[in-house]
Structures are given as C-alpha cells and as structure tokens.
Design a protein around this motif. Structure first.
Motif, mmCIF file in Angstrom:
data_model
loop_
_atom_site.group_PDB
_atom_site.id
_atom_site.type_symbol
_atom_site.label_atom_id
_atom_site.label_comp_id
_atom_site.label_asym_id
_atom_site.label_seq_id
_atom_site.Cartn_x
_atom_site.Cartn_y
_atom_site.Cartn_z
ATOM 1 N N GLU A 14 0.571 -1.300 -0.097
ATOM 2 C CA GLU A 14 0.118 -0.068 -0.010
ATOM 3 C C GLU A 14 0.837 1.347 0.208
ATOM 4 O O GLU A 14 0.257 2.471 -0.138
ATOM 5 C CB GLU A 14 -0.772 -0.102 0.999
ATOM 6 C CG GLU A 14 -1.640 -1.355 1.317
ATOM 7 C CD GLU A 14 -2.520 -1.222 2.618
ATOM 8 O OE1 GLU A 14 -2.661 -0.218 3.297
ATOM 9 O OE2 GLU A 14 -2.968 -2.604 3.083
ATOM 10 N N LEU A 15 2.150 1.163 0.166
ATOM 11 C CA LEU A 15 3.047 2.211 0.524
ATOM 12 C C LEU A 15 3.112 3.187 -1.013
ATOM 13 O O LEU A 15 3.756 4.132 -0.778
ATOM 14 C CB LEU A 15 4.250 1.948 1.075
ATOM 15 C CG LEU A 15 4.362 1.249 2.305
ATOM 16 C CD1 LEU A 15 5.598 0.739 3.030
ATOM 17 C CD2 LEU A 15 3.441 2.175 3.611
ATOM 18 N N ALA A 16 3.074 2.337 -2.010
ATOM 19 C CA ALA A 16 3.082 3.042 -3.264
ATOM 20 C C ALA A 16 2.170 4.206 -3.284
ATOM 21 O O ALA A 16 2.432 5.244 -4.112
ATOM 22 C CB ALA A 16 3.027 2.005 -4.395
ATOM 23 N N GLN A 17 1.039 4.055 -2.894
ATOM 24 C CA GLN A 17 0.193 5.455 -2.890
ATOM 25 C C GLN A 17 0.267 6.261 -1.763
ATOM 26 O O GLN A 17 -0.221 7.307 -1.689
ATOM 27 C CB GLN A 17 -1.174 4.694 -2.434
ATOM 28 C CG GLN A 17 -1.327 3.320 -3.047
ATOM 29 C CD GLN A 17 -1.994 3.107 -4.126
ATOM 30 O OE1 GLN A 17 -2.811 3.667 -4.575
ATOM 31 N NE2 GLN A 17 -1.272 2.170 -4.935
ATOM 32 N N VAL A 18 1.468 6.163 -0.933
ATOM 33 C CA VAL A 18 1.532 7.189 0.046
ATOM 34 C C VAL A 18 2.317 8.319 -0.658
ATOM 35 O O VAL A 18 3.656 8.024 -1.328
ATOM 36 C CB VAL A 18 2.444 6.554 1.167
ATOM 37 C CG1 VAL A 18 2.954 7.818 2.321
ATOM 38 C CG2 VAL A 18 1.604 5.516 1.975
ATOM 39 N N ALA A 19 2.195 9.587 -0.550
ATOM 40 C CA ALA A 19 2.787 10.873 -1.136
ATOM 41 C C ALA A 19 4.100 11.072 -0.363
ATOM 42 O O ALA A 19 5.054 11.401 -1.049
ATOM 43 C CB ALA A 19 2.076 11.689 -0.953
ATOM 44 N N ASN A 20 4.363 10.685 0.904
ATOM 45 C CA ASN A 20 5.542 11.082 1.662
ATOM 46 C C ASN A 20 5.732 9.950 2.711
ATOM 47 O O ASN A 20 5.009 9.967 3.748
ATOM 48 C CB ASN A 20 5.170 12.443 2.667
ATOM 49 C CG ASN A 20 6.470 13.095 3.024
ATOM 50 O OD1 ASN A 20 7.525 12.058 3.502
ATOM 51 N ND2 ASN A 20 6.683 14.282 3.364
ATOM 52 N N LEU A 21 6.537 9.059 2.250
ATOM 53 C CA LEU A 21 6.819 7.944 2.867
ATOM 54 C C LEU A 21 7.550 8.055 4.232
ATOM 55 O O LEU A 21 7.175 7.447 5.321
ATOM 56 C CB LEU A 21 7.783 6.993 2.136
ATOM 57 C CG LEU A 21 7.925 5.580 2.762
ATOM 58 C CD1 LEU A 21 6.794 4.865 2.962
ATOM 59 C CD2 LEU A 21 9.193 4.752 1.878
ATOM 60 N N GLU A 22 8.294 9.046 4.368
ATOM 61 C CA GLU A 22 9.081 9.488 5.675
ATOM 62 C C GLU A 22 8.094 10.077 6.716
ATOM 63 O O GLU A 22 8.238 9.654 7.801
ATOM 64 C CB GLU A 22 10.158 10.462 5.413
ATOM 65 C CG GLU A 22 10.951 10.893 6.400
ATOM 66 C CD GLU A 22 11.960 12.038 6.301
ATOM 67 O OE1 GLU A 22 11.744 13.373 6.739
ATOM 68 O OE2 GLU A 22 13.086 11.672 5.727
ATOM 69 N N ALA A 23 7.096 10.845 6.137
ATOM 70 C CA ALA A 23 6.077 11.499 7.248
ATOM 71 C C ALA A 23 5.491 10.176 7.613
ATOM 72 O O ALA A 23 4.808 10.224 8.825
ATOM 73 C CB ALA A 23 5.325 12.627 6.418
ATOM 74 N N PHE A 24 4.977 9.489 6.607
ATOM 75 C CA PHE A 24 4.097 8.349 7.112
ATOM 76 C C PHE A 24 4.614 7.381 8.210
ATOM 77 O O PHE A 24 4.029 6.930 9.092
ATOM 78 C CB PHE A 24 3.615 7.543 5.921
ATOM 79 C CG PHE A 24 2.841 6.254 5.929
ATOM 80 C CD1 PHE A 24 1.422 6.597 6.254
ATOM 81 C CD2 PHE A 24 3.205 5.220 6.286
ATOM 82 C CE1 PHE A 24 0.463 5.563 6.516
ATOM 83 C CE2 PHE A 24 2.468 3.948 6.395
ATOM 84 C CZ PHE A 24 1.136 4.135 6.258
ATOM 85 N N ALA A 25 6.074 7.234 7.857
ATOM 86 C CA ALA A 25 6.793 6.204 8.745
ATOM 87 C C ALA A 25 6.971 7.043 10.295
ATOM 88 O O ALA A 25 6.629 6.282 11.123
ATOM 89 C CB ALA A 25 8.130 5.913 8.216
ATOM 90 N N LEU A 26 7.076 8.198 10.318
ATOM 91 C CA LEU A 26 7.175 8.917 11.864
ATOM 92 C C LEU A 26 5.944 9.092 12.291
ATOM 93 O O LEU A 26 6.011 8.877 13.440
ATOM 94 C CB LEU A 26 7.941 10.215 11.314
ATOM 95 C CG LEU A 26 9.468 10.447 10.784
ATOM 96 C CD1 LEU A 26 9.741 11.862 10.744
ATOM 97 C CD2 LEU A 26 10.301 9.749 11.947
ATOM 98 N N ALA A 27 4.909 9.422 11.296
ATOM 99 C CA ALA A 27 3.582 9.388 12.101
ATOM 100 C C ALA A 27 3.316 7.967 12.676
ATOM 101 O O ALA A 27 2.699 7.854 13.947
ATOM 102 C CB ALA A 27 2.541 9.816 11.004
ATOM 103 N N SER A 28 3.571 6.849 11.820
ATOM 104 C CA SER A 28 3.204 5.314 12.536
ATOM 105 C C SER A 28 4.077 5.403 13.931
ATOM 106 O O SER A 28 3.522 4.638 14.958
ATOM 107 C CB SER A 28 3.723 4.434 11.459
ATOM 108 O OG SER A 28 2.856 4.571 10.429
ATOM 109 N N ALA A 29 5.302 5.681 13.928
ATOM 110 C CA ALA A 29 6.238 5.720 14.983
ATOM 111 C C ALA A 29 5.730 6.247 16.364
ATOM 112 O O ALA A 29 5.740 5.892 17.241
ATOM 113 C CB ALA A 29 7.801 5.909 14.662
ATOM 114 N N ARG A 30 5.328 7.510 15.908
ATOM 115 C CA ARG A 30 4.932 8.460 16.814
ATOM 116 C C ARG A 30 3.571 7.821 17.526
ATOM 117 O O ARG A 30 3.358 7.924 18.897
ATOM 118 C CB ARG A 30 4.443 9.540 16.265
ATOM 119 C CG ARG A 30 3.935 10.769 17.533
ATOM 120 C CD ARG A 30 3.951 12.269 16.760
ATOM 121 N NE ARG A 30 3.246 13.236 17.907
ATOM 122 C CZ ARG A 30 2.030 13.590 18.027
ATOM 123 N NH1 ARG A 30 1.194 13.130 17.195
ATOM 124 N NH2 ARG A 30 1.679 14.393 19.056
#
Length: 212
Positions: free
Chosen positions: A46-62
C-alpha cells in the motif's frame, strides 16, 4: 514499487530518535523501531500510494510511541543527542568535555520535561531539520499549529535554562501621587531647616548708645 531495503530501512535511525524523544527510554525506542518497520513491511503493497513515505513512517512511529508511553511509568532519562558548543578558551580538554556533558544533560532534561507534542516538534525541527509542512504531516496538525507549538517549546526551554530576573511591580497612579507629595513635603521641610535665618544674630548698635 517500494523497495524495503532502499526506501524504508534508511529511516530507522530517524524513527529511533523520534521515538526516543517521546518515550525517553532507549530499549523502548528500539522496540518501537522494530514495531514500526514491521508495520511498514506488512503494508508494503500500500506504500506506493503514500505521497510522503518518511512522514508516514514517522507518524506511525509516533502513534506507537505514544501508546507505549501511556503504558510506561514516567521516566526522565537523558538522551544521547550531540550538542555542538563552542569551547571556552581558558578550559582544558577535560574541563570542556565535562562542561559539554553537563550542558548536554541540562538541555536534554529540560526538553524531556516538555509535553510530548512540544518534544516531538523540537526533535523534528531543531534536531532533524524538518520543515513545517513535514512536521505538520507527521503530527496531523496545521503548519500554524506547528509554529505555535515550536515557539512555546523554545520559550519554555529558554525560560528553564536562563530564568529571567523578577521585576518589581510598577507603582500605581495613587502611589506615584503619594510619593510625589511626600517628596515635595520632604524637600520643603529640609529647605526650612537649612535656610539662613532672616533675623540678625546680633542687634545692631544704634548710634549714640556707645559712650565716647
């Protein structure tokens, strides 16, 4: 297509530092990194649809860090962030190292005492160098909220490290008037005491009184 080795694994250090700033515990932060990477791996299609992978990863970690923090006892462990201080000329290498470590501990303790949201904003902005838009994506807030949070966090850190001297309250208008008349009366009294007397010290001798 997202390449896990190339696109996601390089984020692990950033995820670790962000998680550490929230949970304040190295072992917990390492667990959060593993959980986050596992979560990203499970959603790799599903990550190919994510515009900003880094922000998505940090939001998940937070989100994982906040959930874990709520289950932990509050701790206050110093972080291992590197501070770049300019050494004083008159100090030895040992003195400079000790001063740097003490400054490091003080700043880290102050930052760790801030609310989670302010800690995260400081971490992402001042340490990781993220812009307001990126931070807003991670925290799911507006850029103006990011700026306000960062402003308050920096002020709080500054106030705790360099507390301002207490200012004496300004006198009210009635007290100013009282002091004005008191001062005026004081000067009038002092002038009356120190003013030369108009009465001559000796009575002048009138002509004819003294016998020849």
């Amino acid at each position: 297509m997202i390449n896990f080795q190339h696109d996601i694994l390089p984020l692990k250090n950033l995820i670790f530092r962000t998680a550490l700033r929230i949970v304040l515990n190295r072992e917990e932060a390492e667990d959060i990194v593993q959980d986050t990477l596992m979560k990203l791996w499970q959603k790799r299609d599903e990550l190919a649809q994510v515009a900003n992978l880094e922000a998505f990863a940090l939001a998940s970690a937070r989100n994982l860090a906040i959930d874990r923090k709520e289950k932990m006892e509050n701790r206050n462990i110093s972080l291992d962030d590197t501070l770049h201080d300019r050494p004083d000329e008159g100090l030895t290498e040992g003195d400079r190292l000790m001063a740097q470590q003490e400054t490091h501990r003080l700043v880290a303790d102050v930052i760790n005492s801030l609310p989670e949201k302010q800690r995260t904003v400081i971490q992402l902005r001042d340490i990781e160098g993220k812009n307001y838009r990126e931070i807003a994506e991670v925290l799911s807030i507006s850029e103006s909220d990011v700026k306000v949070t960062l402003f308050r966090a920096r002020n709080e850190v500054k106030e705790k490290i360099f507390p301002r001297k207490k200012k004496f309250p300004q006198p009210t208008q009635s007290r100013k008037k009282f002091f004005y008349f008191a001062k005026k009366k004081f000067y009038k009294t002092m002038c009356a005491i120190t003013k030369p007397t108009q009465q001559p010290l000796m009575t002048p001798i009138r002509p004819g009184i003294m016998k020849e």
